[in-house]
Design an enzyme around this catalytic site. Structure first.
Site, short mmCIF file in Angstrom:
data_model
loop_
_atom_site.label_atom_id
_atom_site.label_comp_id
_atom_site.label_asym_id
_atom_site.label_seq_id
_atom_site.Cartn_x
_atom_site.Cartn_y
_atom_site.Cartn_z
N LYS A 19 41.10 -10.75 4.26
CA LYS A 19 40.73 -9.43 3.78
C LYS A 19 39.75 -8.79 4.76
O LYS A 19 38.60 -9.20 4.86
CB LYS A 19 40.08 -9.49 2.40
CG LYS A 19 39.81 -8.10 1.83
CD LYS A 19 38.52 -8.06 1.03
CE LYS A 19 38.09 -6.62 0.74
NZ LYS A 19 37.86 -5.80 1.94
N GLY A 67 29.13 -10.51 6.67
CA GLY A 67 28.78 -9.23 6.05
C GLY A 67 27.33 -9.22 5.62
O GLY A 67 26.50 -9.94 6.17
N SER A 68 27.03 -8.42 4.62
CA SER A 68 25.65 -8.23 4.20
C SER A 68 25.10 -9.46 3.51
O SER A 68 25.84 -10.27 2.94
CB SER A 68 25.56 -7.03 3.25
OG SER A 68 26.13 -7.35 1.99
N VAL A 75 25.91 -9.47 -0.47
CA VAL A 75 27.27 -9.89 -0.83
C VAL A 75 27.47 -11.36 -0.48
O VAL A 75 28.07 -12.13 -1.25
CB VAL A 75 28.32 -9.01 -0.14
CG1 VAL A 75 29.72 -9.55 -0.39
CG2 VAL A 75 28.21 -7.57 -0.62
N GLY A 76 26.96 -11.76 0.67
CA GLY A 76 27.11 -13.16 1.09
C GLY A 76 26.49 -14.13 0.09
O GLY A 76 27.09 -15.17 -0.24
N GLU A 111 27.99 -15.73 7.43
CA GLU A 111 27.12 -15.16 8.47
C GLU A 111 26.67 -13.82 7.92
O GLU A 111 27.48 -12.94 7.68
CB GLU A 111 27.89 -15.03 9.78
CG GLU A 111 26.99 -14.80 10.98
CD GLU A 111 26.69 -13.33 11.21
OE1 GLU A 111 25.53 -12.93 10.98
OE2 GLU A 111 27.60 -12.61 11.61
N GLU A 170 17.30 -4.10 7.78
CA GLU A 170 18.36 -4.03 8.76
C GLU A 170 19.04 -2.66 8.65
O GLU A 170 19.78 -2.40 7.71
CB GLU A 170 19.38 -5.14 8.53
CG GLU A 170 20.46 -5.19 9.60
CD GLU A 170 21.48 -6.30 9.36
OE1 GLU A 170 22.11 -6.73 10.33
OE2 GLU A 170 21.64 -6.72 8.19
#
Length: 485
Positions: free
Chosen positions: A179, A231-232, A235-236, A253, A387
């Site tokens: 995805k 990703g962020s 969410v991670g 990551e 960030e």
């Protein structure tokens, strides 16, 4: 370069077939010209995600039993397909994501390099033989695929990051449900097309395009055996928690707030060039980009004078123009989010030391240098902590290496750090003391090579590292065999 006007039809790749999605309409726009549609179609549904995982599961036993040399051949043929089309696909990447044409072409070639690197696994060790304390016995440790692996990737490297996840997953015998970020589906489709053209068997690789909630559908499916995510941090961490609850390994990551440290003994011309590249190439949209700059007070003004002089010649504009150094952010929402972060930093006492030039439309943002307040307030500022994922560089001054290292460590993140010094002892000290996944000495903070581990410490990473030999730690599990005749 002549612009193309064809709108690509977005489709899903399920069990070896390109099929339309069954969900809401989605589209991809040019980063520099948002009113221009590049691709459109229907998103995948949760039911189609289920079909993708079922197809991957059905293909998994045969794929795991396929000799690795045969699996390597698919990767090599896909790499050749990408190289032949690198300029065309690089331009497509540049239009969609916004990085310069040179960077877009370079990324396509890097994806091909990654495929070739992992194809080489067929000629590397398959496991380890250990001595046994018992006569007539050997102890063998061999590696087996996890099974069906989910791959969720971000917008900023729309073909390289998918390649460095999918290539090791495939070579080690896993099947994949992929995805991509919904902002950049085109290069995801091109990578799948490359592997399809290479003859990859049906069901081994499946593509689902659509909103972020499709990632939850992948994570929640009972067929899933592992998930690799970039990703962020927010969410991670949700995915890591969900994986832990189900016993599904997750490789994540996540965020970065990377520092460059320039000490008084540094080669300033080299440091200026490398900080410029690290902070402003790809419009600052790299997880390894330099966003914090720590300067020894003895050279701070000299360094900033040289850096701003270089930025005076830095051109922001159409990413397909060869004279341009920096394109737009991926879309207007990313620009607005970065602008809001900048305003928070200013409200908290930062000041703008330098603002470059940029077009006013779309997602363009000029290169910006923020001077943070002196003392502890500087390291409490949003420019230090958050960030922004944009061309914004936040600066503080320190006295000597000890203060510089303490400032560099003052972050929840620990992905990449660049140190500029001509003192070998200082470099060794940094390697021993600084808690980061990647340390660059006298080179920019951004950049990764496929044959070495990539990933961060602290809140920047979770699970085994990516790339290099480290990839096997995630995409396989081991069987220890006590072999006695």
């Amino acid at each position: 370069m002549k612009e193309q006007n064809t709108v690509v039809e977005l489709r899903q790749f399920l069990n070896g077939q390109w099929v339309p999605g069954q969900g809401q309409q989605v589209s991809s726009s040019a980063a520099a010209i948002p009113e221009r549609t590049l691709a459109q179609g229907a998103a995948a549904t949760a039911a189609q995600v289920g079909q993708a995982l079922d197809a991957a599961h059905a293909a998994s036993a045969d794929w795991a039993a396929t000799p690795m040399a045969t699996r390597a051949g698919y990767l090599q043929r896909a790499a050749a397909w990408l190289r032949e089309r690198a300029e065309q696909l690089g331009a497509e990447l540049s239009r969609e994501e916004g990085k310069t044409l040179a960077e877009g072409i370079g990324e396509v070639r890097r994806a091909a390099q990654i495929l070739d690197y992992y194809a080489g696994q067929a000629e590397r060790d398959a496991g380890t033989v250990f001595q046994s304390p018992r006569a007539g016995e050997q102890i063998l440790v061999t590696h087996k695929p996890l099974g069906v692996v989910g791959v969720i990737t971000p917008f900023n490297f729309p073909i390289a990051i998918p390649a460095w996840k999918i290539a090791p997953a495939l070579i080690f015998g896993n099947t994949v449900v992929f995805k991509p970020a919904s902002l950049v589906p085109l290069l995801a489709m091109r990578l799948v097309e490359a592997l399809q053209a290479a003859g990859l068997p049906a069901g081994v690789l499946n593509l689902v395009i659509g909103p972020g909630r499709l990632g939850d559908a992948i994570m929640d499916h009972p067929r899933l055996a592992g998930l690799s995510f970039t990703g962020s941090t927010g969410v991670g961490r949700q995915l890591c928690a969900a994986g832990a609850a189900r016993g599904v390994p997750v490789q994540a990551e996540m965020g970065g707030k990377n520092a460059s440290v320039v000490l008084a003994d540094a080669d300033l011309e080299l440091a200026v060039e490398q900080v410029l590249f690290g902070a402003f190439r790809s419009t600052g949209q790299k997880c390894t980009a330099t966003s914090r700059l720590i300067l020894d007070a003895d050279i701070a003004e000299d360094f900033l004078g040289r850096l701003t002089a270089r930025l005076d010649d830095w051109v922001t504009g159409d990413p397909l123009d060869a004279a341009v150094h920096m394109g737009p952010l991926v879309d207007a929402r990313a620009r607005d989010a970065a602008q809001q972060g900048l305003e928070r930093a200013l409200e908290q006492g930062a000041s703008i030391r330098y603002r470059g030039a940029a077009p006013q439309e779309a997602g363009f943002m000029p290169p910006i240098i923020l001077q943070l307040p002196e003392g502890p307030r500087g390291r409490e500022n949003a420019g230090w902590r958050e960030e922004f994922f944009a061309p914004i560089l936040s600066v503080i001054q320190v006295a000597g290496a000890e203060q510089a290292f303490a400032a560099a460590q003052d972050s929840e993140f620990g992905l990449s750090l660049a140190l500029f010094t001509t003192n070998l002892a200082t470099a060794i000290c940094a390697q021993q003391q600084l808690d980061v996944g990647i340390l660059h000495v006298n080179s920019e903070s951004a950049g990764a090579d496929p044959h070495v581990p990539f990933g961060g410490a602290k809140a920047s990473g979770y699970g085994p590292k990516e790339q290099g030999a480290a990839a096997r730690e995630f995409y396989t599990h081991t069987t220890t065999t006590y072999l006695r005749g």
